[in-house]
Write an enzyme that holds these catalytic residues in place. Structure first.
Site, PDB file in Angstrom:
ATOM      1  N   HIS A   1      -3.689  -4.458   7.793  1.00  0.00           N
ATOM      2  CA  HIS A   1      -3.801  -3.308   8.682  1.00  0.00           C
ATOM      3  C   HIS A   1      -2.917  -3.476   9.919  1.00  0.00           C
ATOM      4  O   HIS A   1      -3.091  -4.402  10.690  1.00  0.00           O
ATOM      5  CB  HIS A   1      -5.232  -3.017   9.149  1.00  0.00           C
ATOM      6  CG  HIS A   1      -5.389  -1.577   9.519  1.00  0.00           C
ATOM      7  ND1 HIS A   1      -5.815  -0.619   8.617  1.00  0.00           N
ATOM      8  CD2 HIS A   1      -5.110  -0.931  10.643  1.00  0.00           C
ATOM      9  CE1 HIS A   1      -5.798   0.555   9.194  1.00  0.00           C
ATOM     10  NE2 HIS A   1      -5.375   0.395  10.423  1.00  0.00           N
TER      11      HIS A   1
ATOM     12  N   ARG B   1      -7.187  12.854   0.618  1.00  0.00           N
ATOM     13  CA  ARG B   1      -6.136  13.377   1.510  1.00  0.00           C
ATOM     14  C   ARG B   1      -4.745  12.900   1.115  1.00  0.00           C
ATOM     15  O   ARG B   1      -3.759  13.527   1.433  1.00  0.00           O
ATOM     16  CB  ARG B   1      -6.433  13.027   2.965  1.00  0.00           C
ATOM     17  CG  ARG B   1      -6.262  11.580   3.309  1.00  0.00           C
ATOM     18  CD  ARG B   1      -6.378  11.339   4.782  1.00  0.00           C
ATOM     19  NE  ARG B   1      -7.742  11.485   5.247  1.00  0.00           N
ATOM     20  CZ  ARG B   1      -8.181  10.917   6.369  1.00  0.00           C
ATOM     21  NH1 ARG B   1      -7.368  10.212   7.115  1.00  0.00           N
ATOM     22  NH2 ARG B   1      -9.428  11.055   6.748  1.00  0.00           N
TER      23      ARG B   1
ATOM     24  N   GLU C   1     -10.983  -9.355   3.276  1.00  0.00           N
ATOM     25  CA  GLU C   1      -9.701  -8.956   3.868  1.00  0.00           C
ATOM     26  C   GLU C   1      -9.966  -8.777   5.357  1.00  0.00           C
ATOM     27  O   GLU C   1     -10.763  -7.910   5.760  1.00  0.00           O
ATOM     28  CB  GLU C   1      -9.170  -7.658   3.253  1.00  0.00           C
ATOM     29  CG  GLU C   1      -7.848  -7.245   3.912  1.00  0.00           C
ATOM     30  CD  GLU C   1      -7.108  -6.149   3.165  1.00  0.00           C
ATOM     31  OE1 GLU C   1      -7.294  -6.010   1.945  1.00  0.00           O
ATOM     32  OE2 GLU C   1      -6.333  -5.438   3.825  1.00  0.00           O
TER      33      GLU C   1
ATOM     34  N   HIS D   1      -5.525   3.532  -1.669  1.00  0.00           N
ATOM     35  CA  HIS D   1      -6.858   3.896  -1.209  1.00  0.00           C
ATOM     36  C   HIS D   1      -7.170   5.277  -1.767  1.00  0.00           C
ATOM     37  O   HIS D   1      -6.508   6.255  -1.414  1.00  0.00           O
ATOM     38  CB  HIS D   1      -6.847   3.902   0.333  1.00  0.00           C
ATOM     39  CG  HIS D   1      -8.191   4.152   0.951  1.00  0.00           C
ATOM     40  ND1 HIS D   1      -8.382   4.056   2.314  1.00  0.00           N
ATOM     41  CD2 HIS D   1      -9.391   4.478   0.425  1.00  0.00           C
ATOM     42  CE1 HIS D   1      -9.665   4.321   2.577  1.00  0.00           C
ATOM     43  NE2 HIS D   1     -10.287   4.586   1.460  1.00  0.00           N
TER      44      HIS D   1
ATOM     45  N   GLU E   1      -8.546   0.328  -3.046  1.00  0.00           N
ATOM     46  CA  GLU E   1      -9.384   0.377  -1.843  1.00  0.00           C
ATOM     47  C   GLU E   1     -10.282   1.604  -1.955  1.00  0.00           C
ATOM     48  O   GLU E   1      -9.796   2.706  -2.264  1.00  0.00           O
ATOM     49  CB  GLU E   1      -8.514   0.537  -0.588  1.00  0.00           C
ATOM     50  CG  GLU E   1      -7.595  -0.614  -0.321  1.00  0.00           C
ATOM     51  CD  GLU E   1      -6.699  -0.355   0.872  1.00  0.00           C
ATOM     52  OE1 GLU E   1      -5.898  -1.227   1.202  1.00  0.00           O
ATOM     53  OE2 GLU E   1      -6.763   0.750   1.470  1.00  0.00           O
TER      54      GLU E   1
ATOM     55  N   ASN F   1       0.862  -1.188   0.000  1.00  0.00           N
ATOM     56  CA  ASN F   1       0.000   0.000   0.000  1.00  0.00           C
ATOM     57  C   ASN F   1       0.903   1.245   0.000  1.00  0.00           C
ATOM     58  O   ASN F   1       1.683   1.464   0.938  1.00  0.00           O
ATOM     59  CB  ASN F   1      -0.907  -0.032   1.235  1.00  0.00           C
ATOM     60  CG  ASN F   1      -1.823   1.170   1.293  1.00  0.00           C
ATOM     61  OD1 ASN F   1      -1.381   2.292   1.084  1.00  0.00           O
ATOM     62  ND2 ASN F   1      -3.088   0.947   1.582  1.00  0.00           N
TER      63      ASN F   1
ATOM     64  N   ASP G   1      -0.060   4.498  -0.221  1.00  0.00           N
ATOM     65  CA  ASP G   1      -0.751   5.751   0.126  1.00  0.00           C
ATOM     66  C   ASP G   1       0.168   6.782   0.777  1.00  0.00           C
ATOM     67  O   ASP G   1       0.074   7.980   0.509  1.00  0.00           O
ATOM     68  CB  ASP G   1      -1.882   5.497   1.142  1.00  0.00           C
ATOM     69  CG  ASP G   1      -3.021   4.691   0.563  1.00  0.00           C
ATOM     70  OD1 ASP G   1      -3.060   4.517  -0.660  1.00  0.00           O
ATOM     71  OD2 ASP G   1      -3.867   4.234   1.352  1.00  0.00           O
ATOM     72  N   HIS G   2       1.034   6.292   1.669  1.00  0.00           N
ATOM     73  CA  HIS G   2       1.789   7.262   2.464  1.00  0.00           C
ATOM     74  C   HIS G   2       2.893   7.976   1.693  1.00  0.00           C
ATOM     75  O   HIS G   2       3.431   8.974   2.171  1.00  0.00           O
ATOM     76  CB  HIS G   2       2.319   6.614   3.741  1.00  0.00           C
ATOM     77  CG  HIS G   2       1.198   6.359   4.721  1.00  0.00           C
ATOM     78  ND1 HIS G   2       0.091   7.167   4.769  1.00  0.00           N
ATOM     79  CD2 HIS G   2       1.014   5.403   5.650  1.00  0.00           C
ATOM     80  CE1 HIS G   2      -0.731   6.713   5.704  1.00  0.00           C
ATOM     81  NE2 HIS G   2      -0.213   5.636   6.244  1.00  0.00           N
TER      82      HIS G   2
ATOM     83  N   ARG H   1      -9.348   7.959  -1.293  1.00  0.00           N
ATOM     84  CA  ARG H   1     -10.346   8.388  -0.297  1.00  0.00           C
ATOM     85  C   ARG H   1     -11.222   9.484  -0.872  1.00  0.00           C
ATOM     86  O   ARG H   1     -10.784  10.256  -1.731  1.00  0.00           O
ATOM     87  CB  ARG H   1      -9.642   8.905   0.965  1.00  0.00           C
ATOM     88  CG  ARG H   1      -8.885   7.831   1.729  1.00  0.00           C
ATOM     89  CD  ARG H   1      -8.352   8.374   3.042  1.00  0.00           C
ATOM     90  NE  ARG H   1      -9.401   8.442   4.030  1.00  0.00           N
ATOM     91  CZ  ARG H   1      -9.554   7.589   5.048  1.00  0.00           C
ATOM     92  NH1 ARG H   1      -8.699   6.615   5.225  1.00  0.00           N
ATOM     93  NH2 ARG H   1     -10.529   7.739   5.889  1.00  0.00           N
TER      94      ARG H   1
ATOM     95  N   THR I   1      -8.168   3.716   8.361  1.00  0.00           N
ATOM     96  CA  THR I   1      -9.388   2.902   8.349  1.00  0.00           C
ATOM     97  C   THR I   1      -9.492   2.144   9.670  1.00  0.00           C
ATOM     98  O   THR I   1      -8.726   1.222   9.916  1.00  0.00           O
ATOM     99  CB  THR I   1      -9.352   1.921   7.149  1.00  0.00           C
ATOM    100  OG1 THR I   1      -8.915   2.646   6.006  1.00  0.00           O
ATOM    101  CG2 THR I   1     -10.715   1.337   6.891  1.00  0.00           C
TER     102      THR I   1
HETATM  103  N1  PXP Z   1      -5.774  -3.017   4.039  1.00  0.00           N
HETATM  104  C1  PXP Z   1      -6.765  -2.082   4.058  1.00  0.00           C
HETATM  105  C2  PXP Z   1      -8.114  -2.469   3.588  1.00  0.00           C
HETATM  106  C3  PXP Z   1      -6.489  -0.762   4.488  1.00  0.00           C
HETATM  107  O1  PXP Z   1      -7.477   0.156   4.493  1.00  0.00           O
HETATM  108  C4  PXP Z   1      -5.180  -0.426   4.880  1.00  0.00           C
HETATM  109  C5  PXP Z   1      -4.868   0.975   5.294  1.00  0.00           C
HETATM  110  O2  PXP Z   1      -5.117   1.853   4.262  1.00  0.00           O
HETATM  111  C6  PXP Z   1      -4.199  -1.432   4.824  1.00  0.00           C
HETATM  112  C7  PXP Z   1      -4.520  -2.721   4.420  1.00  0.00           C
HETATM  113  C8  PXP Z   1      -2.768  -1.150   5.178  1.00  0.00           C
HETATM  114  O3  PXP Z   1      -2.663  -0.843   6.525  1.00  0.00           O
HETATM  115  P1  PXP Z   1      -1.260  -0.349   7.108  1.00  0.00           P
HETATM  116  O4  PXP Z   1      -0.943   0.928   6.440  1.00  0.00           O
HETATM  117  O5  PXP Z   1      -1.525  -0.231   8.569  1.00  0.00           O
HETATM  118  O6  PXP Z   1      -0.267  -1.435   6.767  1.00  0.00           O
END
Ligand code: PXP
Length: 239
Positions: free
Chosen positions: A192, A51, A153, A45, A72, A9, A11-12, A47, A103
Site C-alpha cells: 500500500h 468499481r 500483509e 481487488h 483481495e 496490482n 486494479d487501476h 470490490r 483501502t
Molecule cells: N495491498 C492491498 C491489500 C491493497 O488493498 C492495495 C490497494 O488495493 C495494495 C496492496 C496496493 O496499494 P497501492 O495501489 O497503493 O500500491
C-alpha cells in the site's frame, strides 16, 4: 538477501476502463504484460461495488495468469463463494468501505475473530492460502496467527504518507511488525502506497517475502508501458 516476490496490482487498469464503461484498457492484457515484465504474481481487488474489477476480469485473469494469483476481497459470503469458484493461489482479506477512495486501514481481527476464522477455514479447505491485511500492530498479527491465516500483509500506508519527521517512526513500526509476524509463524507480506522512491527501506526488511504494488506501477506504465514499469520495480526489489 531474501528474494522478494512482486505482486502487481492491476486494479487501476480496470479503473481507467470503468471511467468510460467501455472495453479498454483490458486488465487481462495488463496481467500478461506485467508477467512479461517479471511480475511474480497478479493481484487484484474484486470490490463489492465493482468499481474497477468486474467478475469477468477476475475470472479471465484467474484462468490465464501464468504466475500466482492473489485475490483481495472483503470477508463476505458472496466473496467467499467467488473465491472458492475462482480458486486463486491466495486470498488477501481486506477491510472495505464504500465511501473510501482506497483501502484505508487494516482489518480488526480482534473484533471480527469469529467471522474471519470462518472464512479462513472455508478457504483453507479449498486449498487457498490466506493473508490478512493488517496495520503494523502486534495484537492484530497475533490474532492473525490464532485465526489460522498463512500470512499477514502489513499495511505500509502510514509509512508511505509520512513526512520526513515521522517517517522513521512509521518504518520502525513496520520493522517490528514484520519481526512479530515471523515470530508467530506467519509469512510476511507488505503493501500500500509503495513507490519507486520509498521502496528501498522496505526491501531491506529481512522477513518480508512479498510486496503488492499497484498505483505507482500503473501510473508509471502510462508513460513507459506496463512491462517496463514492472521491470524497473523488479530491479529495485532485487538490488
Ligand atoms: N495491498 C492491498 C491489500 C491493497 O488493498 C492495495 C490497494 O488495493 C495494495 C496492496 C496496493 O496499494 P497501492 O495501489 O497503493 O500500491
Amino acid at each position: 538477501m531474501n528474494r522478494i516476490r512482486l505482486g502487481v496490482n492491476i486494479d487501476h487498469v480496470a479503473t481507467l476502463r470503468e471511467a468510460r464503461k467501455t472495453t479498454e484498457p483490458d486488465p487481462v492484457a495488463a496481467a500478461m504484460m506485467a508477467e512479461m515484465g517479471g511480475a511474480d504474481q497478479i493481484t487484484f481487488h474484486l470490490r463489492e461495488d465493482r468499481r474497477h474489477f468486474q467478475n469477468r476480469d477476475a475470472r479471465l485473469v484467474s484462468e490465464t495468469a501464468q504466475t500466482l494469483v492473489n485475490l483481495e476481497m472483503a470477508a463476505t459470503p458472496e466473496m467467499q463463494e467467488i473465491a472458492l469458484a475462482l480458486h486463486p493461489d491466495a486470498v488477501t482479506l481486506v477491510p472495505e468501505r464504500r465511501e473510501e477512495v482506497t483501502t484505508e486501514g487494516g482489518l480488526d481481527l480482534v473484533r471480527g475473530f469469529e467471522k474471519f476464522a470462518g472464512v479462513v477455514k472455508a478457504l483453507g479447505e479449498g486449498s487457498i492460502k490466506t493473508s490478512a491485511f493488517v496495520g503494523p500492530d502486534k495484537e492484530q498479527i497475533k490474532a492473525a496467527s490464532r485465526i489460522g491465516f498463512n500470512a499477514v500483509e502489513i499495511h505500509t500506508g502510514e509509512y508511505a504518507n509520512a513526512t520526513r519527521t515521522n517517517r522513521d517512526a512509521a518504518l520502525k513500526r513496520i520493522v517490528e511488525a514484520a519481526a512479530a509476524g515471523a515470530k508467530y509463524g506467519l509469512h510476511v507480506h507488505a503493501g500500500h502506497g509503495l513507490t519507486y522512491h520509498n521502496i528501498h527501506p522496505i526491501v531491506r526488511i529481512e522477513q518480508i517475502e512479498e510486496l503488492n504494488i499497484g498505483h505507482s506501477i500503473i501510473s508509471r506504465a502510462v508513460f513507459v508501458g506496463i512491462e517496463n514499469a514492472v521491470r524497473e520495480m523488479v530491479e529495485l526489489i532485487r538490488r
